[in-house]
Design an enzyme around this catalytic site. Structure first.
Site, PDB file in Angstrom:
ATOM      1  N   TYR A 148       0.839  -1.208   0.000  1.00  0.00           N
ATOM      2  CA  TYR A 148       0.000   0.000   0.000  1.00  0.00           C
ATOM      3  C   TYR A 148       0.880   1.267   0.000  1.00  0.00           C
ATOM      4  O   TYR A 148       0.620   2.210  -0.761  1.00  0.00           O
ATOM      5  CB  TYR A 148      -0.888  -0.055   1.253  1.00  0.00           C
ATOM      6  N   LYS A 152       0.974   4.173  -2.810  1.00  0.00           N
ATOM      7  CA  LYS A 152       0.604   5.548  -2.460  1.00  0.00           C
ATOM      8  C   LYS A 152       1.758   6.525  -2.723  1.00  0.00           C
ATOM      9  O   LYS A 152       1.514   7.693  -3.066  1.00  0.00           O
ATOM     10  CB  LYS A 152       0.150   5.615  -1.003  1.00  0.00           C
TER      11      LYS A 152
HETATM   12  N1  NAD Z   1      -9.571   6.148   5.699  1.00  0.00           N
HETATM   13  C1  NAD Z   1      -8.383   6.688   5.861  1.00  0.00           C
HETATM   14  O1  NAD Z   1      -8.019   7.176   6.955  1.00  0.00           O
HETATM   15  C2  NAD Z   1      -7.434   6.755   4.704  1.00  0.00           C
HETATM   16  C3  NAD Z   1      -6.107   7.127   4.960  1.00  0.00           C
HETATM   17  C4  NAD Z   1      -5.242   7.278   3.896  1.00  0.00           C
HETATM   18  C5  NAD Z   1      -5.682   7.042   2.609  1.00  0.00           C
HETATM   19  N2  NAD Z   1      -6.973   6.642   2.395  1.00  0.00           N
HETATM   20  C6  NAD Z   1      -7.379   6.431   1.026  1.00  0.00           C
HETATM   21  O2  NAD Z   1      -8.629   7.064   0.792  1.00  0.00           O
HETATM   22  C7  NAD Z   1      -9.323   6.360  -0.247  1.00  0.00           C
HETATM   23  C8  NAD Z   1     -10.724   6.023   0.234  1.00  0.00           C
HETATM   24  O3  NAD Z   1     -10.625   5.073   1.257  1.00  0.00           O
HETATM   25  P1  NAD Z   1     -11.769   4.816   2.364  1.00  0.00           P
HETATM   26  O4  NAD Z   1     -11.118   5.010   3.689  1.00  0.00           O
HETATM   27  O5  NAD Z   1     -12.989   5.573   2.035  1.00  0.00           O
HETATM   28  O6  NAD Z   1     -11.977   3.247   2.172  1.00  0.00           O
HETATM   29  P2  NAD Z   1     -13.287   2.383   1.824  1.00  0.00           P
HETATM   30  O7  NAD Z   1     -12.864   0.967   1.845  1.00  0.00           O
HETATM   31  O8  NAD Z   1     -14.422   2.804   2.684  1.00  0.00           O
HETATM   32  O9  NAD Z   1     -13.624   2.865   0.336  1.00  0.00           O
HETATM   33  C9  NAD Z   1     -12.886   2.453  -0.759  1.00  0.00           C
HETATM   34  C10 NAD Z   1     -13.852   2.293  -1.907  1.00  0.00           C
HETATM   35  O10 NAD Z   1     -13.130   1.936  -3.092  1.00  0.00           O
HETATM   36  C11 NAD Z   1     -13.920   1.009  -3.809  1.00  0.00           C
HETATM   37  N3  NAD Z   1     -13.069   0.222  -4.689  1.00  0.00           N
HETATM   38  C12 NAD Z   1     -12.085  -0.645  -4.333  1.00  0.00           C
HETATM   39  N4  NAD Z   1     -11.528  -1.202  -5.423  1.00  0.00           N
HETATM   40  C13 NAD Z   1     -12.187  -0.684  -6.504  1.00  0.00           C
HETATM   41  C14 NAD Z   1     -12.063  -0.868  -7.897  1.00  0.00           C
HETATM   42  N5  NAD Z   1     -11.144  -1.700  -8.412  1.00  0.00           N
HETATM   43  N6  NAD Z   1     -12.888  -0.159  -8.718  1.00  0.00           N
HETATM   44  C15 NAD Z   1     -13.823   0.683  -8.211  1.00  0.00           C
HETATM   45  N7  NAD Z   1     -13.984   0.890  -6.878  1.00  0.00           N
HETATM   46  C16 NAD Z   1     -13.178   0.217  -6.038  1.00  0.00           C
HETATM   47  C17 NAD Z   1     -14.563   0.152  -2.731  1.00  0.00           C
HETATM   48  O11 NAD Z   1     -15.697  -0.536  -3.226  1.00  0.00           O
HETATM   49  C18 NAD Z   1     -14.896   1.192  -1.664  1.00  0.00           C
HETATM   50  O12 NAD Z   1     -16.196   1.721  -1.833  1.00  0.00           O
HETATM   51  C19 NAD Z   1      -8.458   5.149  -0.581  1.00  0.00           C
HETATM   52  O13 NAD Z   1      -7.649   5.428  -1.703  1.00  0.00           O
HETATM   53  C20 NAD Z   1      -7.608   4.978   0.652  1.00  0.00           C
HETATM   54  O14 NAD Z   1      -6.401   4.302   0.382  1.00  0.00           O
HETATM   55  C21 NAD Z   1      -7.855   6.481   3.410  1.00  0.00           C
END
Ligand code: NAD
Length: 272
Positions: A148, A152
């Site tokens: 990951y 990123k």
């Molecule tokens: N939550 C955090 O604190 C955090 C921290 C750093 C980065 N992020 C990043 O933020 C973004 C959103 O994450 P989140 O926390 O909402 O997670 P989440 O798991 O709630 O949402 C991720 C979404 O991506 C969709 N997804 C996954 N693979 C896919 C694909 N191949 N095609 C289409 N859709 C797909 C999933 O169905 C899901 O709805 C991500 O890129 C994650 O890495 C989140």
């Protein structure tokens, strides 16, 4: 997080394509309901949205998302690359499949969605904003997230290059390093009990994404904003003044000038 972004953008008058494959946190499975549920909520609130259930990690998926936008709304102004999955393990336990699938969804997925939109903007001489989701896990490193973190950090480099290339086409490219309580982070230490804290929810990240996408940020490109319950801050790649030499230098010379070369460890990361 994407749901919160889509709803806020729609409230601001944007016509939104909500894409979601609807799989599990580790990237397995899919369901068509997830994107449609968000679309239904946006439409019920008086907004405009259509669903797309393509896989962002494929070239066809990225093309299909643009096609949905063009069919429904005739143009695209903003792309938010947000989809993500997790396969957290210490490196020795990581399988090749874990590596490939995480890099594929995050890094290649950002490529697959950005490429068609980029070329549409360029060919139509249309200004645009592309937002890419990075993470402190890649920009600073985080235990147990080698796949990951690599993806990123790759997104950060991708964002920096496209910001340079986009300047001549009036395309801004920005990065986001979010931190919020979602299914991705719900079981991390320190996240329990935060459901009732509005500062920790995705809705608290959405205004930063809206800012980056809007003309409020028209002078900013090639920058990453960290947004979390703490607030908003820019994360920047920086270099020390370093040790300069006009003659070839040895390993011992490098060691002797460590004070000039390295940052004092106290400034490595400012979090509070
Ligand atoms: N939550 C955090 O604190 C955090 C921290 C750093 C980065 N992020 C990043 O933020 C973004 C959103 O994450 P989140 O926390 O909402 O997670 P989440 O798991 O709630 O949402 C991720 C979404 O991506 C969709 N997804 C996954 N693979 C896919 C694909 N191949 N095609 C289409 N859709 C797909 C999933 O169905 C899901 O709805 C991500 O890129 C994650 O890495 C989140």
């Amino acid at each position: 997080m994407g749901e919160a972004y889509a709803k806020l953008f729609a409230r601001e008058g944007a016509s939104v394509v909500v894409n979601d494959l609807g799989g599990a946190r580790d990237g397995t499975g899919s369901s068509v309901g997830a994107a449609q549920t968000v679309v239904d909520a946006i439409v019920a609130a008086g907004g405009t949205a259509v669903a797309n259930t393509s896989d962002v990690s494929t070239v066809e998926g990225g093309k299909a998302i643009l096609a949905t936008a063009l069919e429904a709304f005739g143009k695209v102004d903003i792309l938010v690359n947000n989809a993500g999955i997790l396969r957290d393990k210490t490196f020795a336990k990581t399988s090749e499949e874990d590596w490939d699938v995480v890099v594929k969804v995050h890094l290649k997925g950002t490529y697959c969605c950005t490429f068609p939109v980029w070329n549409w903007l360029k060919e139509n001489n249309h200004p645009g904003v592309i937002i890419m989701t990075s993470s402190t896990s890649g920009l600073y490193g985080n235990f147990g997230q080698s796949n990951y973190g690599a993806a990123k950090a790759g997104i950060y480099g991708f964002m920096r290059v496209l910001a340079l290339e986009g300047a001549r086409y009036n395309i801004r490219v920005m990065g986001l390093a979010p931190g919020a309580l979602t299914r991705m982070t719900a079981d991390l230490p320190g996240m329990q009990g935060r459901e009732t804290n509005p500062m920790s929810l995705p809705e608290n990240i959405a205004p930063t994404v809206l800012f980056m996408a809007s003309d409020l940020a028209s002078e900013h490109t090639g920058k990453v904003l960290a947004a979390s319950a703490r607030g908003v801050a820019e994360i920047k790649m920086v270099q020390t003044k370093g040790f300069r030499s006009e003659t070839p230098y040895t390993a011992e010379d490098v060691a002797e000038h460590a004070e000039q070369i390295f940052f004092p460890s106290s400034v490595e990361r400012v979090l509070s």
